[in-house]
Design a protein around this motif. Sequence first.
Motif, mmCIF file in Angstrom:
data_model
loop_
_atom_site.group_PDB
_atom_site.id
_atom_site.type_symbol
_atom_site.label_atom_id
_atom_site.label_comp_id
_atom_site.label_asym_id
_atom_site.label_seq_id
_atom_site.Cartn_x
_atom_site.Cartn_y
_atom_site.Cartn_z
ATOM 1 N N ASN A 67 0.797 -1.224 0.000
ATOM 2 C CA ASN A 67 0.000 0.000 0.000
ATOM 3 C C ASN A 67 0.835 1.281 0.000
ATOM 4 O O ASN A 67 0.300 2.364 -0.248
ATOM 5 C CB ASN A 67 -0.929 0.012 1.221
ATOM 6 N N HIS A 68 2.124 1.158 0.321
ATOM 7 C CA HIS A 68 2.992 2.330 0.399
ATOM 8 C C HIS A 68 4.341 1.998 -0.229
ATOM 9 O O HIS A 68 4.750 0.843 -0.254
ATOM 10 C CB HIS A 68 3.191 2.767 1.853
ATOM 11 N N THR A 126 8.711 5.536 1.491
ATOM 12 C CA THR A 126 7.840 6.121 2.513
ATOM 13 C C THR A 126 7.989 5.390 3.841
ATOM 14 O O THR A 126 8.093 6.012 4.904
ATOM 15 C CB THR A 126 6.368 6.050 2.046
ATOM 16 N N ASP A 168 0.143 2.136 10.021
ATOM 17 C CA ASP A 168 0.774 3.065 9.069
ATOM 18 C C ASP A 168 1.427 4.240 9.782
ATOM 19 O O ASP A 168 1.383 5.392 9.329
ATOM 20 C CB ASP A 168 -0.261 3.587 8.058
ATOM 21 N N ILE A 180 3.769 7.140 8.303
ATOM 22 C CA ILE A 180 3.356 8.340 7.568
ATOM 23 C C ILE A 180 2.916 9.452 8.515
ATOM 24 O O ILE A 180 2.441 10.493 8.084
ATOM 25 C CB ILE A 180 2.212 8.027 6.574
#
Length: 258
Positions: free
Chosen positions: A193-194, A198, A228, A231
Amino acid sequence: MSEVKWIKLSTQMFEDEKIRLIEHMPEADTILIIWVKLLAQAGKTNASGFIYLNENIPYSDEMIATIFNRPIATVRLALNTFEQFGMIEILDNNFISISNWEKHQNIDGLTKIRENTRKRVQRYRERQKSLTGNVTSNEDETCSNALEEDKNKSKKEDKNNIYSNEFEQFWSIYPRKVDKKKALKSFKVAVKNHSLKTIIDGTRKYAKQVEKTDKQYIKHPTTFLNNDSFIDGFEEGGSRYGANQDATAIKEQYGLDF
């Protein structure tokens, strides 16, 4: 490329002058283990003797120390020794290459893998001939299926190797190393997903933020990845909470798993 499952080591390797000189150095046994591990890692990478995380990211001394589970000082001594003895080359961009890699690469082994597939298909055809007296179109399909099976297996190994290398980069910088297997599963989801950049950049910022924080107040890597957290807007150079802050409040505020 798919990794090579084995490499060649000469039975006379300990008669080599360079190895003999290394055996009289401090930490000689550890240095020799690092040498064998480098050869094995080059086989995994399977890129003509080069060793790297991926084609854009070389292994740092710290990453090698983590992957090989050896002290960083000894790893640096070993790499410096190998370079001086001409056993490895370290390029300007820090990529490591094993010198004379053709001595160690098991080219015969790679050929044997292909030959085993060919023989397996041939044996099937011979069994079919004994039963039916002729070779049908199904045999060609079986041959194709066998080759496709080997191809899919190679792709799966490549994918797992990429995940493993990328995860080791994350693991080498994450400040709290617990539940590695669970963390790897969470990492595989996160990296879908990233971007890797990142995740790594956010992890470095988080590690910097909590570098003076008691370990028990640092997020489990699984929690960090599942939420996550890489981020989040971490502030460089300081923690958003101190070691003396109430543990319950920290847990509720940051979703820590302890």
